[in-house]
Enzyme design. Structure first.
Site, PDB file in Angstrom:
ATOM      1  NE  ARG A  44      -0.474  -0.175   4.984  1.00 36.70           N
ATOM      2  CZ  ARG A  44      -1.045  -0.229   6.171  1.00 36.70           C
ATOM      3  NH1 ARG A  44      -2.352  -0.130   6.288  1.00 36.70           N
ATOM      4  NH2 ARG A  44      -0.324  -0.389   7.264  1.00 36.70           N
ATOM      5  CB  CYS A  91       4.744   9.950  -6.382  1.00 41.16           C
ATOM      6  SG  CYS A  91       5.601  11.534  -6.373  1.00 41.16           S
ATOM      7  CG  ASN A 118      -5.108   4.302   6.693  1.00 42.67           C
ATOM      8  OD1 ASN A 118      -6.023   4.385   7.517  1.00 42.67           O
ATOM      9  ND2 ASN A 118      -4.008   3.627   6.928  1.00 42.67           N
ATOM     10  CD  GLU A 119      -1.350   4.751  10.249  1.00 39.56           C
ATOM     11  OE1 GLU A 119      -0.550   4.013   9.654  1.00 39.56           O
ATOM     12  OE2 GLU A 119      -1.591   4.628  11.460  1.00 39.56           O
ATOM     13  CD  GLU A 154      -5.670   2.536  12.077  1.00 38.49           C
ATOM     14  OE1 GLU A 154      -4.622   1.944  12.412  1.00 38.49           O
ATOM     15  OE2 GLU A 154      -5.909   2.890  10.918  1.00 38.49           O
ATOM     16  CD1 TRP A 162       1.743  -2.942  13.082  1.00 43.16           C
ATOM     17  CD2 TRP A 162       3.495  -1.881  13.992  1.00 43.16           C
ATOM     18  NE1 TRP A 162       1.250  -2.053  14.006  1.00 43.16           N
ATOM     19  CE2 TRP A 162       2.306  -1.384  14.579  1.00 43.16           C
ATOM     20  CE3 TRP A 162       4.725  -1.358  14.418  1.00 43.16           C
ATOM     21  CZ2 TRP A 162       2.306  -0.391  15.563  1.00 43.16           C
ATOM     22  CZ3 TRP A 162       4.724  -0.369  15.403  1.00 43.16           C
ATOM     23  CH2 TRP A 162       3.522   0.096  15.959  1.00 43.16           C
ATOM     24  CD  GLN A 170      -1.461 -14.797   7.708  1.00 43.26           C
ATOM     25  OE1 GLN A 170      -1.562 -15.938   8.120  1.00 43.26           O
ATOM     26  NE2 GLN A 170      -1.326 -14.504   6.426  1.00 43.26           N
ATOM     27  CG  MET A 171       0.971 -13.287  12.404  1.00 44.70           C
ATOM     28  SD  MET A 171       0.179 -14.799  12.956  1.00 44.70           S
ATOM     29  CE  MET A 171       0.918 -14.987  14.572  1.00 44.70           C
ATOM     30  CG  HIS A 172      -2.942  -6.055  13.827  1.00 46.33           C
ATOM     31  ND1 HIS A 172      -4.015  -5.710  14.631  1.00 46.33           N
ATOM     32  CD2 HIS A 172      -2.150  -4.959  13.777  1.00 46.33           C
ATOM     33  CE1 HIS A 172      -3.860  -4.458  15.033  1.00 46.33           C
ATOM     34  NE2 HIS A 172      -2.737  -3.981  14.534  1.00 46.33           N
TER      35      HIS A 172
HETATM   36  C1  GAL Z   1      -1.941   1.344  11.018  1.00 46.51           C
HETATM   37  C2  GAL Z   1      -2.749   1.345   9.733  1.00 46.51           C
HETATM   38  C3  GAL Z   1      -3.741   0.198   9.680  1.00 46.51           C
HETATM   39  C4  GAL Z   1      -3.096  -1.065  10.134  1.00 46.51           C
HETATM   40  C5  GAL Z   1      -2.561  -0.886  11.522  1.00 46.51           C
HETATM   41  C6  GAL Z   1      -1.935  -2.129  12.092  1.00 46.51           C
HETATM   42  O1  GAL Z   1      -0.703   1.901  10.811  1.00 46.51           O
HETATM   43  O2  GAL Z   1      -3.440   2.552   9.568  1.00 46.51           O
HETATM   44  O3  GAL Z   1      -4.239   0.077   8.373  1.00 46.51           O
HETATM   45  O4  GAL Z   1      -2.091  -1.415   9.242  1.00 46.51           O
HETATM   46  O5  GAL Z   1      -1.575   0.106  11.495  1.00 46.51           O
HETATM   47  O6  GAL Z   1      -1.451  -1.904  13.383  1.00 46.51           O
END
Ligand code: GAL
Length: 642
Positions: A103, A107, A141-142, A313, A321, A362-364
């Site tokens: 994602r 640019c 998004n972000e 979020e 991550w 998938q691990m989130h």
């Molecule tokens: C954020 C993002 C989400 C998801 C999340 C996972 O940075 O906006 O889409 O990836 O992290 O923690």
């Protein structure tokens, strides 16, 4: 305060949606964010739209009584779009294209992509802008996630040349301002200027600073284009964007000015692991996050729009991550949620509703497991729902202390750190923490914000002093603490005539004649305090307020304004906070290690970030209305303010 979640109807069979919506309501959620990555399902082929599924998803959620925040899907341009204009992808600092397959590959400067961003925003807003259940929009998004603010593409280079021309007017003016005579870097026209990457050794810091300013302006204008369309087609709805944690690559105040509500994405455990915290902090706060991480961002983003903000979020369990991804201790998800409330959030929304069994995340964790059973966070969301019911809506007042935060200062420190441990975010965080350890509520504000009405003002560093800022400080009668390197650069990244602190010289009555940076573990000790990392040599007629044991002066006071000519360690910050609080009439609290407090207009909240039970009756607040004075790990207790 509302509770909500981030939901991806396109990830689940339609047959599950109604029950998902019902369970969200049962859990106490009333807000649901959708759509930020759904472009390939909205427009599967160029110009062919599939609205059916999204119509039904929105209606299903709305029928359950949920309010919807809809997103523009521009963070994930689909494959067919990238294939129609392969040069729309960002180019990294090593000159490599940022390929399709995850994602944020676009640019910001590519005009073809800008057009596509406006087109898809318009199309989605035309369809849903007046839907009664769509109460808010999130743009993209972000911005900047995965290091995507800077792009070194041809499109960016072309726009940068124009940007320079608009700023300097003539190439002579630019050459002069940057000091391009050094190393024969002079240009004959704006067309000759390239982005500052791929040079043999470091490029001119003035070149980098302007490239960062330019890149930040590109994010601002990209966002502004979407906001204008949303305002036209979806009147009366709030527009927001979700900012990140510990992230300074663009000027969030500039983006925030175009928003109604600032939101941010709170992942305290991921941030603890990924940033500069010491090994012992990482161990002690493994399952809680450092006690100031969430609060710091709440206070920062409250100052990034009109004062309205929320967490869109919220980490509900292990993320995927960070280097290591521990589970929050029981109670932490509820604590983080209530802490946002105490800082004035309008909503907290969990990322995500259900853990996805496929693809990158998938691990989130989510509120639900992949098999749809409740994950541990679900019970905590219910618990928070009940607490909100008990204490009712909270209002927050202006804090007593302002802490000045500047994105430009972050860029200056990053471009030419001079010592590798001079990290802007860490410096500001340490100052913030020193106040929060003593129970002080803080507003983090931009250098442009009004400062009157505060009992004390803290400025960790401001290398480039904006026009009018010194005069604004001069008008203050309250104690002000200014940190090292302030006033040390001009707007075009040069040493000011007459040396640092430049614009602040008159106010401070001193000159910095020499600076040095020091290796880690070189400590410089004074009576009950120490400094490290950075030391300045100061010329002044006045006696210093504090000096090191070897006679080197480090803190100076000119009437109500203090200057700290070194990187203050915690011991020095603690001492200065005590002194300033005494002068400012601020009441400090003796908080046990790991406890933080925050006041709303009607209540005081305490949060236990420690891994053991703490007796909070020592705070002298009486009987809490929520929780207990014996605070277990991850407990939140709330008292009515007298
Ligand atoms: C954020 C993002 C989400 C998801 C999340 C996972 O940075 O906006 O889409 O990836 O992290 O923690």
């Amino acid at each position: 305060m509302k509770l909500g979640c981030c939901y991806f109807p396109e990830h689940w069979p339609e047959a599950m949606w109604a029950d998902d919506a019902r369970r969200m309501r049962e859990m106490g959620l009333s807000l649901v964010r959708i759509g930020e990555f759904a472009w390939s399902r909205i427009e599967p082929d160029p110009g062919r739209f599939d609205w059916g599924w999204l119509d039904r998803a929105i209606d299903t959620l709305a029928d359950a009584g949920l309010t919807i925040m809809l997103c523009t899907p521009t963070a994930t341009p689909p494959k067919w779009l990238v294939d129609t204009m392969p040069d729309m992808v960002a180019i990294d600092a090593d000159g490599r294209p940022r390929g399709f397959g995850s994602r944020r590959h676009y640019c910001f400067s590519h005009q073809g992509y800008r057009e596509q961003s406006r087109r898809i925003t318009r199309t989605v807003a035309e369809r849903y802008g007046k839907h009664p259940a769509v109460a808010a929009w999130q743009t993209d998004n972000e911005y900047g996630c995965h290091d995507t603010v800077l792009s070194f593409s041809d499109a960016a280079a072309a726009r940068f040349r124009k940007w320079c021309e608009a700023r300097y007017g003539s190439i002579e003016a630019l050459n002069g301002a940057w000091g391009n005579v050094f190393w024969s870097m002079e240009y004959r026209s704006f067309d000759e200027i390239d982005p500052p990457n791929l040079t043999v050794t470091e490029a001119n810091p003035a070149h980098w600073l302007d490239y960062r300013r330019f890149a930040s302006d590109e994010v601002v204008s990209f966002n502004r284009e979407q906001v204008a369309i949303l305002r036209e087609l979806s009147p009366g709805r709030d527009v927001t964007h979700n900012f990140m944690g510990f992230f300074t690559e663009f000027d969030h105040y500039d983006v925030g000015r175009d928003l109604d509500v600032a939101t941010w994405d709170s992942y305290p455990l991921g941030f603890l692991e990924q940033f500069w915290f010491s090994e012992s902090e990482k161990r002690d706060y493994l399952r809680q996050g450092h006690p100031d991480i969430a609060a710091f961002h709440h206070d920062l983003y409250r100052g990034c729009s009109s004062g309205r903000w929320g967490v869109i979020e919220q980490q509900p369990g292990p993320v995927n991550w960070a280097r290591f991804n521990p589970a929050p201790s029981d109670g932490m998800v509820a604590l983080w949620t209530l802490e946002a409330m105490a800082h004035g959030a309008e909503f907290v929304s969990y990322f995500r509703w259900r853990q996805a069994p496929f693809a990158q995340e998938q691990m989130h964790a989510g509120l639900l497991r992949p098999d749809s059973a409740d994950a541990p966070a679900a019970a905590e969301a219910r618990q928070v729902r009940d607490v909100i019911g008990t204490i009712g809506a909270q209002e927050i007042a202006k804090a007593k202390v302002a802490l000045v935060f500047s994105y430009e200062a972050a860029w200056v420190c990053g471009i030419q750190p001079q010592g590798q441990s001079f990290r802007y975010l860490e410096l500001v965080y340490e100052w913030y923490s020193a106040l929060r350890r003593r129970g002080v509520d803080v507003d983090i504000v931009s250098p442009e914000a009004p400062l009157e009405g505060y009992s004390a003002v803290f400025i960790p560093t401001l290398p480039i002093v904006p026009e009018g800022f010194a005069a604004k400080l001069g008008d203050l009668a309250c104690p002000v603490l200014i940190g090292p390197r302030s006033g040390s650069k001009t707007t075009s990244f040069c040493i000011p005539e007459g040396l640092a602190p430049g614009e602040l010289k008159e106010l401070l009555g001193l000159t910095v004649t020499r600076v040095e940076s020091l290796r880690n573990n070189v400590s410089n000790v004074g009576n009950g305090f120490s400094v490290s990392r950075w030391l300045e040599y100061v010329l002044t007629e006045e006696a210093p307020e504090l000096a090191l044991d070897d006679g080197h002066s480090v803190v100076f006071a000119n009437a109500n304004i203090r200057y700290c000519a070194a990187w203050p360690d915690r011991s020095l910050l603690d001492l200065l906070v005590e002194r300033i609080a005494g002068e400012a009439g601020l009441i400090l609290m003796d908080l046990p290690e790991g406890i933080r407090v925050r006041r709303t207009a009607s209540h005081i909240f305490a949060f236990n970030y420690a891994a053991h039970t703490i007796d909070a009756s020592t705070l002298g607040l009486g009987e809490p209305v929520v929780g207990s004075a014996q605070m277990e790990p991850a407990a939140t207790s709330i008292w009515t303010l007298a």
